[in-house]
Write a protein that holds these residues in place. Structure first.
Motif, PDB file in Angstrom:
ATOM      1  N   VAL A 111       0.869  -1.181   0.000  1.00  0.00           N
ATOM      2  CA  VAL A 111       0.000   0.000   0.000  1.00  0.00           C
ATOM      3  C   VAL A 111       0.903   1.227   0.000  1.00  0.00           C
ATOM      4  O   VAL A 111       1.926   1.249   0.679  1.00  0.00           O
ATOM      5  CB  VAL A 111      -0.925   0.022   1.240  1.00  0.00           C
ATOM      6  N   ALA A 112       0.523   2.261  -0.761  1.00  0.00           N
ATOM      7  CA  ALA A 112       1.388   3.441  -0.810  1.00  0.00           C
ATOM      8  C   ALA A 112       0.664   4.659  -1.362  1.00  0.00           C
ATOM      9  O   ALA A 112      -0.225   4.540  -2.195  1.00  0.00           O
ATOM     10  CB  ALA A 112       2.617   3.159  -1.674  1.00  0.00           C
ATOM     11  N   ASN A 113       1.073   5.809  -0.870  1.00  0.00           N
ATOM     12  CA  ASN A 113       0.760   7.097  -1.485  1.00  0.00           C
ATOM     13  C   ASN A 113       2.051   7.495  -2.184  1.00  0.00           C
ATOM     14  O   ASN A 113       2.956   8.046  -1.568  1.00  0.00           O
ATOM     15  CB  ASN A 113       0.360   8.113  -0.408  1.00  0.00           C
ATOM     16  N   LEU A 114       2.151   7.152  -3.472  1.00  0.00           N
ATOM     17  CA  LEU A 114       3.446   7.237  -4.161  1.00  0.00           C
ATOM     18  C   LEU A 114       3.761   8.628  -4.696  1.00  0.00           C
ATOM     19  O   LEU A 114       2.869   9.310  -5.212  1.00  0.00           O
ATOM     20  CB  LEU A 114       3.484   6.256  -5.334  1.00  0.00           C
ATOM     21  N   PRO A 115       5.027   9.038  -4.616  1.00  0.00           N
ATOM     22  CA  PRO A 115       5.440  10.270  -5.297  1.00  0.00           C
ATOM     23  C   PRO A 115       5.229  10.098  -6.798  1.00  0.00           C
ATOM     24  O   PRO A 115       5.611   9.072  -7.376  1.00  0.00           O
ATOM     25  CB  PRO A 115       6.940  10.380  -4.969  1.00  0.00           C
ATOM     26  N   TYR A 116       4.600  11.076  -7.439  1.00  0.00           N
ATOM     27  CA  TYR A 116       4.195  10.901  -8.836  1.00  0.00           C
ATOM     28  C   TYR A 116       5.362  10.737  -9.792  1.00  0.00           C
ATOM     29  O   TYR A 116       5.252  10.034 -10.793  1.00  0.00           O
ATOM     30  CB  TYR A 116       3.307  12.080  -9.272  1.00  0.00           C
ATOM     31  N   TYR A 117       6.500  11.358  -9.467  1.00  0.00           N
ATOM     32  CA  TYR A 117       7.621  11.316 -10.411  1.00  0.00           C
ATOM     33  C   TYR A 117       8.229   9.921 -10.532  1.00  0.00           C
ATOM     34  O   TYR A 117       8.922   9.616 -11.511  1.00  0.00           O
ATOM     35  CB  TYR A 117       8.709  12.332 -10.000  1.00  0.00           C
ATOM     36  N   ILE A 118       7.975   9.056  -9.543  1.00  0.00           N
ATOM     37  CA  ILE A 118       8.615   7.741  -9.563  1.00  0.00           C
ATOM     38  C   ILE A 118       7.601   6.599  -9.505  1.00  0.00           C
ATOM     39  O   ILE A 118       7.949   5.444  -9.305  1.00  0.00           O
ATOM     40  CB  ILE A 118       9.648   7.636  -8.409  1.00  0.00           C
ATOM     41  N   THR A 119       6.322   6.921  -9.724  1.00  0.00           N
ATOM     42  CA  THR A 119       5.256   5.918  -9.664  1.00  0.00           C
ATOM     43  C   THR A 119       5.525   4.723 -10.568  1.00  0.00           C
ATOM     44  O   THR A 119       5.553   3.571 -10.108  1.00  0.00           O
ATOM     45  CB  THR A 119       3.905   6.549 -10.076  1.00  0.00           C
ATOM     46  N   THR A 120       5.693   4.995 -11.859  1.00  0.00           N
ATOM     47  CA  THR A 120       5.824   3.903 -12.826  1.00  0.00           C
ATOM     48  C   THR A 120       7.079   3.068 -12.588  1.00  0.00           C
ATOM     49  O   THR A 120       7.004   1.831 -12.581  1.00  0.00           O
ATOM     50  CB  THR A 120       5.774   4.447 -14.265  1.00  0.00           C
TER      51      THR A 120
END
Length: 290
Positions: A122-131
């Motif tokens: 589960v995570a609230n991921l930083p958008y720049y490193i999501t993929t």
């Protein structure tokens, strides 16, 4: 814990930030959740109960972690920002089922953390490193049951997109090869501190026991997919022939397409994952038969 005292209360988040003189670091893409309803949706989408062990990526100050700790059997949170480690020590002090690891998730032996036992991510991921994070976890075949993440809405739309849509592309096919995606919620910018510039979404990726299509050469499949969408305005035959990572000629790709009953002028966005699998096997056999 009293929800008024939890970090999903914006006043409590502000207090912790000020008390610890924390400053947001742009290079880590930090946006803290401040909406309990959204956090409840994340926990519900991940289907967490007292039998669940959770790996949380990027806990921040521990907002989502608090809710996970109350719902799950255990939570292991991996945080890269050294300035957040002492803060997490305070905000999670009431929970004896939480372990915080200071490190980069991309460098962790995730399977070893849980010693072979099943777990959920589960995570609230930083958008720049999501993929990169999600694809790394999938390609390494970490033994997780599912990955439930808060990500940029545009990326979530791409992950679940089907053939013929503008969002359909290499990411859609890669995710759907390994997972069954489910969009659980759309989340507006005002649910975060600081507010991001874009809308967000919660998506659950249920990891399949085996890939959704069977192919002879997995690496070749993904090279063909990347080639097909590298120049998506071109026909698939031209795009694949022009892709540096492959050595097929246009006539070879057209021959393979024709053998499978496709129009040789078809574009990549028209093919399903199963059809890309057939094309990969056909091109592989053509090369093998040279």
């Amino acid at each position: 814990m009293d929800r008024e005292k939890m970090l999903s209360n914006p006043q409590e988040t502000i207090r912790v930030i000020k008390e610890n003189e924390f400053t947001f670091r742009k290079n880590y893409g930090q946006n803290f959740l401040i909406d309990s309803h959204v956090i409840d949706k994340i926990v519900a989408a991940a289907e967490i109960d007292k039998e669940t062990d959770v790996l949380e990526i990027g806990p921040g100050i521990g907002t989502l972690t608090q809710y996970l700790a109350e719902a799950a059997r255990s939570v292991t949170a991996v945080e890269i920002d050294d300035k957040l480690i002492p803060i997490l020590g305070k905000t999670l002090s009431e929970y004896d089922n939480v372990k915080v690891i200071h490190g980069d998730i991309m460098k962790q032996d995730v399977a070893a953390i849980f010693d072979g036992k099943p777990f959920k991510i589960v995570a609230n991921l930083p958008y720049y490193i999501t993929t990169p994070i999600i694809m790394s976890l999938l390609e390494l075949r970490v033994p997780a049951d599912s990955i439930t993440v808060m990500i940029q809405k545009e990326v979530a739309d791409r992950m679940k997109a089907g053939p013929g849509s503008k969002d359909y592309g290499a990411l859609s096919l890669a995710v759907q090869y390994y997972c069954e995606p489910y969009l659980a919620a759309n989340v507006p910018p005002n649910c975060f501190m600081p507010r991001p510039q874009v809308g967000s979404a919660v998506i659950r990726l249920k990891i399949l026991d085996k890939p959704s299509v069977e192919v002879k050469d997995e690496k070749l499949l993904f090279k063909i997919i990347r080639g097909a969408f590298n120049q998506r305005r071109k026909t698939l035959a031209n795009a694949v022939a022009n892709f540096e990572g492959l050595s097929f000629t246009r006539s070879e790709v057209e021959e393979a397409l024709s053998n499978l009953g496709f129009d040789t002028r078809v574009r990549g966005e028209a093919l399903t994952l199963e059809e890309f699998g057939k094309l990969s096997d056909e091109l592989g056999s053509l090369k093998a038969g040279e």
